[in-house]
Scaffold this active site. Structure first.
Site, mmCIF file in Angstrom:
data_model
loop_
_atom_site.group_PDB
_atom_site.id
_atom_site.type_symbol
_atom_site.label_atom_id
_atom_site.label_comp_id
_atom_site.label_asym_id
_atom_site.label_seq_id
_atom_site.Cartn_x
_atom_site.Cartn_y
_atom_site.Cartn_z
ATOM 1 N N GLU A 32 21.153 -8.682 15.784
ATOM 2 C CA GLU A 32 21.572 -9.967 15.219
ATOM 3 C C GLU A 32 21.008 -10.166 13.815
ATOM 4 O O GLU A 32 21.713 -10.651 12.928
ATOM 5 C CB GLU A 32 21.149 -11.112 16.132
ATOM 6 C CG GLU A 32 21.971 -11.188 17.402
ATOM 7 C CD GLU A 32 21.640 -12.392 18.257
ATOM 8 O OE1 GLU A 32 20.707 -13.145 17.914
ATOM 9 O OE2 GLU A 32 22.324 -12.576 19.269
ATOM 10 N N GLU A 65 12.375 -15.734 17.361
ATOM 11 C CA GLU A 65 13.423 -15.664 18.386
ATOM 12 C C GLU A 65 13.033 -16.447 19.631
ATOM 13 O O GLU A 65 12.136 -16.052 20.372
ATOM 14 C CB GLU A 65 13.694 -14.200 18.763
ATOM 15 C CG GLU A 65 14.130 -13.324 17.603
ATOM 16 C CD GLU A 65 15.495 -13.706 17.069
ATOM 17 O OE1 GLU A 65 16.329 -14.249 17.830
ATOM 18 O OE2 GLU A 65 15.739 -13.460 15.873
ATOM 19 N N GLU A 84 16.147 -7.384 24.716
ATOM 20 C CA GLU A 84 16.116 -8.561 23.835
ATOM 21 C C GLU A 84 15.625 -8.180 22.436
ATOM 22 O O GLU A 84 16.136 -8.697 21.438
ATOM 23 C CB GLU A 84 15.243 -9.662 24.417
ATOM 24 C CG GLU A 84 15.229 -10.929 23.596
ATOM 25 C CD GLU A 84 16.604 -11.576 23.445
ATOM 26 O OE1 GLU A 84 16.967 -11.931 22.291
ATOM 27 O OE2 GLU A 84 17.308 -11.724 24.447
#
Length: 159
Positions: A115, A67, A108
């Protein structure tokens, strides 16, 4: 047809136990005798703690490796947390500044997990997948704005 939720239609509540009314209802809820625990859930004590720590480290490593946004926010934290500790503000101010930066990292991580889960379900475009990802992104944005507000308040007010 009854307007009660399916769980209420399928369960008999008594002081001693909760039992399903029919076999078709046996898959409902945590009280169902048909529900089985995960085979990975049996560890207790120090073994469980060590496994949880290993899984957490694997999760942090995977997020850092895969990420881009997480990597950027980690480097932001590496800069801002020591800065917060060295600035001439009160202990409460330092704690607020550090907590706001860590909040960004936490949000995050949750957004990245969301996601990845959405992508695991399907890579095709769907309005609900877009909504889920957009909401996760909004949470990250709000956490970043929180850093700006907290740091501004602490530095301008001398908290």
């Amino acid at each position: 047809r009854s307007r009660r939720p399916l769980r209420a239609q399928c369960m008999i509540f008594s002081p001693a136990w909760i039992t399903p009314l029919s076999p078709s209802c046996s898959s409902l809820g945590p009280f169902s005798p048909a529900m089985e625990e995960s085979p990975f859930k049996g560890k207790t004590g120090l073994t469980r703690v060590l496994n949880a720590f290993r899984y957490s480290m694997a999760g942090l490593a995977a997020a850092y490796r895969n990420e881009d946004a997480f990597r950027q926010e980690v480097w932001l934290a590496v800069i801002l947390i020591p800065l917060a500790l060295f600035l001439p503000v009160s202990a409460i101010g330092k704690a607020l500044m550090v907590a706001s930066v860590l909040l960004v990292v936490i949000v995050e991580l949750i957004n990245s997990a969301l996601e990845a889960t959405v992508d695991r379900i399907s890579l095709e475009q769907h309005h609900l997948a877009k909504r889920a990802k957009d909401i996760g992104s909004a949470a990250v944005l709000i956490s970043l704005l929180t850093v700006v507000v907290v740091w501004s308040c602490v530095l301008l007010q001398g908290v």
